[in-house]
Design a protein around this motif. Structure first.
Motif, PDB file in Angstrom:
ATOM      1  N   LEU A 121       5.877  13.000  -1.188  1.00  0.00           N
ATOM      2  CA  LEU A 121       6.537  12.071  -2.103  1.00  0.00           C
ATOM      3  C   LEU A 121       8.017  11.910  -1.758  1.00  0.00           C
ATOM      4  O   LEU A 121       8.563  10.808  -1.811  1.00  0.00           O
ATOM      5  N   LEU A 122       8.659  13.012  -1.392  1.00  0.00           N
ATOM      6  CA  LEU A 122      10.073  12.958  -1.008  1.00  0.00           C
ATOM      7  C   LEU A 122      10.274  12.061   0.203  1.00  0.00           C
ATOM      8  O   LEU A 122      11.171  11.198   0.224  1.00  0.00           O
ATOM      9  N   PHE A 123       9.434  12.206   1.216  1.00  0.00           N
ATOM     10  CA  PHE A 123       9.528  11.379   2.419  1.00  0.00           C
ATOM     11  C   PHE A 123       9.215   9.924   2.092  1.00  0.00           C
ATOM     12  O   PHE A 123       9.885   9.001   2.575  1.00  0.00           O
ATOM     13  N   GLN A 124       8.196   9.719   1.254  1.00  0.00           N
ATOM     14  CA  GLN A 124       7.787   8.369   0.869  1.00  0.00           C
ATOM     15  C   GLN A 124       8.936   7.635   0.179  1.00  0.00           C
ATOM     16  O   GLN A 124       9.244   6.481   0.507  1.00  0.00           O
TER      17      GLN A 124
ATOM     18  N   TRP B 241       0.825  -1.208   0.000  1.00  0.00           N
ATOM     19  CA  TRP B 241       0.000   0.000   0.000  1.00  0.00           C
ATOM     20  C   TRP B 241       0.861   1.261   0.000  1.00  0.00           C
ATOM     21  O   TRP B 241       0.546   2.244  -0.689  1.00  0.00           O
ATOM     22  N   ALA B 242       1.949   1.250   0.752  1.00  0.00           N
ATOM     23  CA  ALA B 242       2.838   2.418   0.802  1.00  0.00           C
ATOM     24  C   ALA B 242       3.458   2.695  -0.558  1.00  0.00           C
ATOM     25  O   ALA B 242       3.641   3.850  -0.950  1.00  0.00           O
ATOM     26  N   ILE B 243       3.772   1.639  -1.301  1.00  0.00           N
ATOM     27  CA  ILE B 243       4.343   1.791  -2.640  1.00  0.00           C
ATOM     28  C   ILE B 243       3.290   2.277  -3.631  1.00  0.00           C
ATOM     29  O   ILE B 243       3.588   3.019  -4.567  1.00  0.00           O
ATOM     30  N   THR B 244       2.047   1.885  -3.423  1.00  0.00           N
ATOM     31  CA  THR B 244       0.975   2.194  -4.370  1.00  0.00           C
ATOM     32  C   THR B 244       0.680   3.683  -4.450  1.00  0.00           C
ATOM     33  O   THR B 244       0.393   4.216  -5.523  1.00  0.00           O
ATOM     34  N   VAL B 245       0.735   4.378  -3.322  1.00  0.00           N
ATOM     35  CA  VAL B 245       0.345   5.786  -3.287  1.00  0.00           C
ATOM     36  C   VAL B 245       1.509   6.635  -3.783  1.00  0.00           C
ATOM     37  O   VAL B 245       2.476   6.841  -3.080  1.00  0.00           O
TER      38      VAL B 245
ATOM     39  N   MET C 281      13.120  10.728  -5.418  1.00  0.00           N
ATOM     40  CA  MET C 281      13.560  11.771  -4.494  1.00  0.00           C
ATOM     41  C   MET C 281      14.096  12.980  -5.256  1.00  0.00           C
ATOM     42  O   MET C 281      13.830  14.130  -4.890  1.00  0.00           O
ATOM     43  N   THR C 282      14.832  12.721  -6.325  1.00  0.00           N
ATOM     44  CA  THR C 282      15.342  13.809  -7.155  1.00  0.00           C
ATOM     45  C   THR C 282      14.194  14.587  -7.784  1.00  0.00           C
ATOM     46  O   THR C 282      14.187  15.834  -7.776  1.00  0.00           O
ATOM     47  N   GLY C 283      13.208  13.866  -8.335  1.00  0.00           N
ATOM     48  CA  GLY C 283      12.067  14.524  -8.955  1.00  0.00           C
ATOM     49  C   GLY C 283      11.281  15.376  -7.978  1.00  0.00           C
ATOM     50  O   GLY C 283      10.901  16.513  -8.293  1.00  0.00           O
TER      51      GLY C 283
END
Length: 497
Positions: free
Chosen positions: A184-187, A13-17, A83-85
């Motif tokens: 997104l960066l934290f994820q 689920w964490a990867i999905t979002v 992370m770069t994006g």
């Protein structure tokens, strides 16, 4: 980089979002541009051509981000690219929010697009490489629905702030996207990299750890080790020609890289030839249908909600019925909507304009149920592990460039030829149906390693024409192929002795 010890469904689920930021960023300008509001006054009331440039230049930034991912994405890895994006998007958001001139605004749009190009190239690849073939379609479809939820937030925030006087009317919704970039960066920082990327780069122990966490099994379990071996054998076959060469992308043979690249680009061009309606819905309601600005914003927000509803349908259908059927159904539905919109608007009456508005709502259902998830899922599936990062980048680049062209020409085209624009869209969508039927193989239920064998039958259509339902291979073909190969090697050794 670190990763918390999420396991099993929680890790999945964490990867999905991951696409919420992209959806918001795509929609935020639609409710700001094209009106006599604070944004128009601050930037000297841009004409339709300039409006198209301000909206579309973002897509050039996205295309540049896709090129950067094509070159550097494989060496960086999936999570570091994300992370770069996200970091680049934070910089772009700061430039946009503080803009005082058109030049600064355009630079901010390009920089923000550069970051999103990295993300849109990498997120589908990362997700496809970390989930099972039996649920891969549903989970990517769920993530695409999250994208449209971001679009809904953008539309309604724009509408609410349209009643506010002063710079906050446009600076706040643009600046708000920074919150999604931070998430997104934290994820990306806490999640592990793709096990397929780790194995391809010689990091076997890390790959086994990630596979075990995804399966919620011990690292030495049969299931984990079997999957490790299948992925490793696939990578070994792909790498038999030595280090990667860019010329490989143009090779055909049994793997069919050139065919895979064409499909990656083709499906993106197909969808993005219609998706600008989501960018410009309020403008279309106002300029083409003669509705007031406030009503246009309300209808734009409502159409985004309809798009969200449509995007939820494939969560239950894409792994049940397959990629090809819902793609062709989606094309047929969009062709009908565009044709009816053109017919209704050609009468130049108010009731017909509202009928055309209803067609745009139906269009959102049609594109959401078929093209939306497949545009991002299919390129990641159809590419082999060796070229997947580059396949995703090629797909993303093709999509953003085609979007730039369409969004750039749509406002002036509406101003010049009005309803006839929709005839062009209808023709394109009619053409996509036979192309999908003839050349796009079915990938439903297949593991990524199975899809490596999908073009081995060869021929003009890669075996798609003669295969029932376009299914050129069956699930488990890679496991069987590698098992037979292993038996052959044993026989050779015995014979040599």
């Amino acid at each position: 980089m670190t990763s918390f010890e999420l396991r099993g469904k929680w890790l999945t689920w964490a990867i999905t979002v991951g696409f919420l930021l992209q959806g918001y960023d795509q929609g935020v300008m639609a409710g700001i541009i094209g009106a006599d509001n604070q944004f128009g006054r601050d930037f000297n009331h841009p004409d339709p051509t300039t409006q198209g440039t301000i909206v579309a230049i973002y897509d050039i930034g996205c295309a540049l981000g896709s090129i950067a991912t094509f070159i550097f994405g494989e060496s960086l890895g999936r999570t570091r690219t994300l992370m770069t994006g996200a970091s680049i998007m934070l910089i772009g958001t700061a430039i946009l929010t503080s803009s005082t001139t058109r030049t600064q605004l355009i630079v901010g749009r390009i920089v923000t697009g550069l970051g999103n190009g990295c993300n849109s190239s990498s997120i589908p690849v990362y997700q496809s490489e970390t989930v099972s073939g039996t649920v891969r379609g549903a989970l990517v479809a769920l993530d695409c629905a999250i994208t449209i939820f971001g679009l809904v937030i953008a539309y309604w925030l724009d509408y609410g702030l349209s009643f506010v006087n002063g710079p906050a009317q446009w600076r706040l919704p643009i600046g708000f996207q920074a919150s999604f970039a931070l998430v997104l960066l934290f994820q990306a920082w806490i999640l592990p990299d793709s096990p397929r990327w780790l194995l391809a780069h010689g990091r076997e122990s890390e790959a086994v750890n990630v596979l075990a966490r995804l399966a919620d099994e011990p690292e030495d379990s049969y299931k984990v080790l079997k999957q490790r071996d299948e992925i490793a054998s696939s990578i070994e076959i792909e790498s038999s020609g030595g280090p990667f060469r860019y010329a490989e992308l143009l090779e055909n043979g049994k793997i069919g890289n050139i065919r895979r690249m064409i499909l990656c680009a083709g499906i993106q061009i197909m969808q993005h030839s219609a998706l600008p309606l989501s960018y410009l819905a309020p403008l279309l309601f106002q300029n083409t249908m003669g509705l007031s600005r406030q009503l246009s914003l309300i209808l734009g927000g409502a159409s985004a909600v309809t798009f969200l509803v449509g995007s939820m349908i494939p969560i239950w259908t894409i792994d049940r019925y397959g990629r090809r059927p819902i793609l062709m159904l989606s094309c047929g539905g969009m062709c009908f909507c565009f044709a009816m919109t053109a017919i209704l608007l050609s009468t130049n009456t108010k009731p017909a304009a509202f009928g055309a508005a209803a067609m745009i709502f139906l269009f959102q259902i049609c594109i959401g149920m078929g093209f939306l998830p497949n545009t991002w899922l299919y390129p990641a599936e159809i590419s082999t592990t060796r070229i997947r990062a580059r396949g995703g980048a090629v797909a993303s680049f093709a999509g953003w460039v085609s979007t730039f062209v369409i969004v750039q020409v749509t406002p002036p085209a509406i101003a010049r030829i009005s309803w006839r624009v929709f005839v062009i869209f209808a023709i394109f969508n009619a053409l996509w149906i036979p192309i999908i039927y003839l050349f796009f193989p079915e990938t439903k239920g297949l593991e990524l390693e199975d899809i490596d064998h999908i073009f081995e039958k060869g021929g003009i259509t890669g075996g798609v024409w003669g295969a029932k339902g376009g299914m050129t291979v069956q699930r488990g073909v890679h496991s069987r192929a590698t098992a037979v190969q292993g038996m052959d090697i044993k026989e050779e050794v015995k014979g040599g002795v």
